[in-house]
Design an enzyme around this catalytic site. Structure first.
Site, mmCIF file in Angstrom:
data_model
loop_
_atom_site.group_PDB
_atom_site.id
_atom_site.type_symbol
_atom_site.label_atom_id
_atom_site.label_comp_id
_atom_site.label_asym_id
_atom_site.label_seq_id
_atom_site.Cartn_x
_atom_site.Cartn_y
_atom_site.Cartn_z
ATOM 1 N N LEU A 1 -6.517 5.608 -0.631
ATOM 2 C CA LEU A 1 -7.637 4.487 -0.899
ATOM 3 C C LEU A 1 -7.868 3.945 0.545
ATOM 4 C CD1 LEU A 1 -6.257 4.867 -4.200
ATOM 5 C CD2 LEU A 1 -8.469 5.629 -3.551
ATOM 6 N N THR B 1 -3.587 -5.698 4.968
ATOM 7 C CA THR B 1 -2.213 -6.116 5.797
ATOM 8 C C THR B 1 -0.629 -5.484 6.242
ATOM 9 O OG1 THR B 1 -3.480 -7.838 4.485
ATOM 10 C CG2 THR B 1 -1.444 -8.451 6.155
ATOM 11 N N ALA C 1 0.348 -2.412 4.259
ATOM 12 C CA ALA C 1 0.278 -1.193 3.463
ATOM 13 C C ALA C 1 -0.412 -0.510 2.888
ATOM 14 C CB ALA C 1 0.667 -1.692 1.922
ATOM 15 N N ASP D 1 -2.408 -14.529 -1.094
ATOM 16 C CA ASP D 1 -2.892 -13.996 0.046
ATOM 17 C C ASP D 1 -4.356 -13.386 -1.016
ATOM 18 O OD1 ASP D 1 -3.602 -12.262 2.274
ATOM 19 O OD2 ASP D 1 -2.684 -10.135 1.950
HETATM 20 P P1 ADP Z 1 -1.954 -4.805 1.266
HETATM 21 O O1 ADP Z 1 -0.507 -4.743 0.895
HETATM 22 O O2 ADP Z 1 -1.457 -3.440 2.432
HETATM 23 O O3 ADP Z 1 -3.155 -5.668 1.297
HETATM 24 P P2 ADP Z 1 -3.581 -3.783 -1.057
HETATM 25 O O4 ADP Z 1 -2.994 -3.471 -2.409
HETATM 26 O O5 ADP Z 1 -4.511 -5.130 -0.335
HETATM 27 O O6 ADP Z 1 -2.542 -3.621 0.420
HETATM 28 O O7 ADP Z 1 -4.091 -2.221 -0.900
HETATM 29 C C1 ADP Z 1 -5.291 -2.194 0.162
HETATM 30 C C2 ADP Z 1 -6.237 -1.517 -0.081
HETATM 31 O O8 ADP Z 1 -6.261 -0.286 -0.927
HETATM 32 C C3 ADP Z 1 -7.945 -2.171 -1.566
HETATM 33 O O9 ADP Z 1 -8.113 -3.477 -0.710
HETATM 34 C C4 ADP Z 1 -7.459 -1.433 -1.584
HETATM 35 O O10 ADP Z 1 -9.166 -0.875 -1.139
HETATM 36 C C5 ADP Z 1 -6.780 -0.301 -1.866
HETATM 37 N N1 ADP Z 1 -6.327 0.078 -3.274
HETATM 38 C C6 ADP Z 1 -5.731 -0.863 -3.562
HETATM 39 N N2 ADP Z 1 -5.011 -0.866 -4.716
HETATM 40 C C7 ADP Z 1 -5.747 -0.158 -5.431
HETATM 41 C C8 ADP Z 1 -5.245 0.915 -6.518
HETATM 42 N N3 ADP Z 1 -4.422 -0.151 -7.531
HETATM 43 N N4 ADP Z 1 -6.173 1.597 -7.473
HETATM 44 C C9 ADP Z 1 -7.117 1.802 -6.484
HETATM 45 N N5 ADP Z 1 -7.645 1.052 -4.915
HETATM 46 C C10 ADP Z 1 -6.500 0.581 -4.328
HETATM 47 MG MG MG Z 2 -4.312 -6.277 0.483
#
Ligand code: ADP
Ligand code: MG
Length: 471
Positions: free
Chosen positions: A20, A24, A26, A137
């Protein structure tokens, strides 16, 4: 072995289907449960080696706490697993993408839409703040949308960054400095208040299409962050004064002068009190009961003002209600109250006309006294202009702005006015205040009427589309 699952992590009980996004720390995958429910979820894989060494244990405890959190505007953490390399967070799936994409496919968001989103974000932050959790963040990429048909914000990626320094061992900044508070980048010393700065940046980007520190080069960006210039807001699009005030107070470089959490939640533009929630209907109904009572007692002005306060809760109640039948029932009632309010308005208005005639004589006297007082004269001019505007159809908001402008000046002058002039000025200020209050109510009645009528079209997504094509 090549195949659909090739390269995807393996996880007990789930089938991962597609990537998806990654951020930063994950990578996030879409997945569904093998169990009979086949529930769709999002699974976030965090590499353990990206965490500070001592933090893995802390993080697991924190995740346990987050698992217990339920809030309509926070992405729900359903469960977690881990193996030797990764930690897997199993989360509610959000089908609407993230706020960054939502803003940029529309270039900018209309103030009305930004406000609904900001209320939702503020309610999530209030909930976290009461539990002593900071996000650290916040940025549009970390704010997800439940769906595109009926978009609700869902805050993601929170309570997480506190386990990771924004600076890694090689002193490289991990997050995006576009959204980080200056104190985080420059002084490396910061607290929960950085979240308020980031909220300001997000709101700025939603309204103007790019964040305040948008730059062509890194050195330009660095200069903008380190400078101590006040953040200037573009003049276009035109925004309400409340909205501009909030932006300016969030985007205050010095955290001790930045708006506080409490003042942010209570700010008139955010107005969490009138956010659609499970209590909106009960509060509306209670106010109507009071309004009816005043109406029966013959106090038209008080009844009108109570009906207006009730409408302030009915509109959010309508937005909140999902059941079509109950929605119709509320709408019918709102229609009735709006008609009664219109009738009351006519009654109050005729007694207002009488006041207006009285007022002209006060104004005349004041003008006589103000002949050699240019500031007072100017403020009285603005007040007359406001009254003239009020006569024009559909110009209530402009008239109200003029009243507020002139009141601001007159209140200042009142403090220094001597004797008789002060008395007259006092009467005039009272009159103008009453007129401004009355105008506010008129605007409210009109808006409630409009909102109740257009509600079927799904206000949020509809107004996004229409105002974006109108731009
Ligand atoms: P990180 O800690 O690496 O920044 P995020 O939780 O922000 O990770 O997730 C990175 C990207 O993955 C988000 O910007 C979004 O596009 C997608 N994503 C994250 N969580 C979800 C979710 N629950 N449903 C759909 N897309 C998601
Ligand atoms: Mg993020």
């Amino acid at each position: 072995m090549a195949g659909p699952g090739w390269g995807l992590p393996r996880l007990d009980g789930f089938i991962l289907t597609e990537r998806l996004g990654s951020g930063t720390y994950a990578t996030v995958y879409k997945a569904y449960a093998k169990k009979d429910t086949r529930e769709v979820v999002a699974i976030k894989c965090v590499a353990k080696k990206s965490l500070n060494k001592a933090s893995v244990e802390n993080l697991l405890t924190e995740i346990e706490i987050l698992k217990g959190i339920r809030h309509p505007h926070i992405v729900q953490l359903k469960d977690f697993q881990w193996d030797s390399d990764n930690i897997y967070l199993i989360m509610e799936f959000c089908a609407g993408g993230d706020l960054s994409r939502f803003i940029h496919t529309r270039r900018i968001l209309p103030e009305k839409v930004a406000r609904v989103f900001m209320q939702q974000l503020a309610s999530a932050l209030k909930f976290l703040h009461e539990r002593n959790i900071s996000h650290l963040d916040l940025k549009p990429q970390n704010i997800l949308l439940s769906s595109l048909e009926k978009p609700h914000l869902k805050l993601a990626d929170f309570g997480f960054a506190q386990h990771m320094s924004p600076w890694d061992e090689k002193h490289v900044l991990r997050g995006s400095p576009l959204y980080m508070a200056p104190e985080m980048v420059c002084r490396r010393q910061y607290d929960a208040r950085v979240d308020l700065w980031s909220v300001g940046v997000i709101l700025y980007e939603a309204l103007f299409g790019k964040p305040p520190f948008a730059s062509r080069s890194f050195s330009e960006l660095e200069e903008k962050i380190r400078s101590n210039r006040v953040i200037e807001l573009p003049l276009r699009p035109q925004l309400s004064l409340d909205c501009r005030d909030l932006l300016q107070r969030l985007l205050e470089r010095d955290p001790s002068r930045r708006i506080s959490f409490q003042d942010f939640f209570a700010h008139p533009w955010v107005d969490l009190e009138h956010m659609p929630n499970g209590e909106s209907l009960a509060r509306a109904t209670a106010l109507v009961v009071e309004a009816v009572k005043k109406d029966q007692e013959g106090d038209a002005a008080a009844a009108l003002s109570l009906y207006c306060k009730a409408l302030d809760f009915f509109v959010p109640a309508l937005h909140y209600e999902v059941d079509a039948q109950r929605k119709e029932a509320i709408k019918a009632k709102v229609g009735q109250y709006v008609s009664r309010a219109e009738e009351l308005k006519a009654i109050v208005s005729s007694s207002n006309q009488a006041l207006l005639r009285q007022d002209t004589s006060v104004q005349g006297l004041l003008r006589e006294m103000a002949r050699d007082k240019p500031r007072l004269l100017a403020a009285l001019e603005v007040a007359s202009a406001a009254m003239a505007k009020e006569e024009e159809a559909g110009k209530e908001q402009d008239a109200l702005d003029l009243y507020q402008h002139s009141l601001g000046e007159l209140l200042l002058l009142l403090a220094e006015a001597p004797g008789r002039r002060r008395e007259l000025l006092h009467t005039e200020v009272q009159n103008l205040l009453a007129r401004a209050e009355y105008l506010k109510e008129q605007i409210k009645i009109r808006e409630s009427h409009w909102e109740a009528e257009t509600l079927d079209k799904e206000v949020l997504s509809e107004s996004v589309r229409s105002s974006c094509t109108l731009q």
